[in-house]
Enzyme design. Structure first.
Site, PDB file in Angstrom:
ATOM      1  N   LYS A   1     -33.978  12.373 -16.265  1.00 38.41           N
ATOM      2  CA  LYS A   1     -34.704  13.017 -15.196  1.00 38.41           C
ATOM      3  C   LYS A   1     -34.054  12.726 -13.836  1.00 38.41           C
ATOM      4  O   LYS A   1     -34.200  13.490 -12.904  1.00 38.41           O
ATOM      5  CB  LYS A   1     -36.139  12.529 -15.149  1.00 38.41           C
TER       6      LYS A   1
ATOM      7  N   ASP B   1     -23.746   3.042 -14.159  1.00 41.02           N
ATOM      8  CA  ASP B   1     -23.690   1.575 -14.155  1.00 41.02           C
ATOM      9  C   ASP B   1     -22.822   1.093 -15.308  1.00 41.02           C
ATOM     10  O   ASP B   1     -21.638   0.871 -15.151  1.00 41.02           O
ATOM     11  CB  ASP B   1     -25.057   0.913 -14.078  1.00 41.02           C
TER      12      ASP B   1
END
Length: 184
Positions: A40, A100
């Site tokens: 999302k 990340d």
């Protein structure tokens, strides 16, 4: 948990997305470009970035899960929603909110490469410094940030804070009654 210091302001985000959009426009001139947002979190990035691309673009979405309700990736990636469009022969730009560990993008890249796109690149608003577990080639990077857990501008903590117009560090402690970030 509470909103900590602001890392990237709304004005900085807007300016950098405009720069990225101009570069993407130049790089994909005359090509069939499909932007793929990873839901999302990337919905805000893709919406704003796409408005800065001066080309006809097609938009599609994938939903993957690698976090659950944790603040660090589990390394196990599940596709929750696949693409609606065929990508064979098309120039595909994956749009992410944050990179990340790189594990999710490595999985997505492998999954999409077998579908034979003409090209497959990555654009991300945020790249966390020093957290990549696997090498990830990101063509367009908005900002490099420290390895803190961040929220805002599509990034959440247990489903909340995506609507913040800036990116802030999430810190331990109680949230102020008015929701303002620490040090504002």
């Amino acid at each position: 948990m509470r909103i900590g210091r602001v890392l990237v302001s709304a004005k900085q985000i807007e300016a950098r997305l405009a720069e990225m959009g101009a570069q993407i426009t130049a790089d994909y001139q005359g090509k069939d470009l499909l932007l793929v947002a990873v839901l999302k979190g990337a919905f805000m990035v893709m919406a704003d970035l796409s408005r800065h691309i001066a080309l006809p673009v097609d938009l599609d979405f994938m939903a993957v899960s690698s976090y659950g309700e944790a603040t660090r990736t589990s390394g196990v990636v599940r596709i929750l929603k696949d693409l609606d469009r065929e990508i064979s022969g098309r120039h595909v730009l994956i749009v992410e909110d944050i990179v990340d560990s790189g594990l999710t993008l490595q999985y997505l890249r492998r999954n999409l490469e077998v579908r034979r796109p003409a090209s497959l690149e990555i654009a991300t608003l945020l790249l966390k410094s020093g957290l990549q577990v696997v090498p990830v080639s990101v063509r367009y990077v908005g900002f490099e940030i420290p390895p803190d857990f961040v929220i805002g501008y599509g990034l959440d903590y247990v489903g909340q804070y995506r609507n913040l117009p800036y990116v802030a560090v999430m810190e331990e402690g109680e949230e102020p009654a008015d929701g303002t970030p620490a040090g504002s």
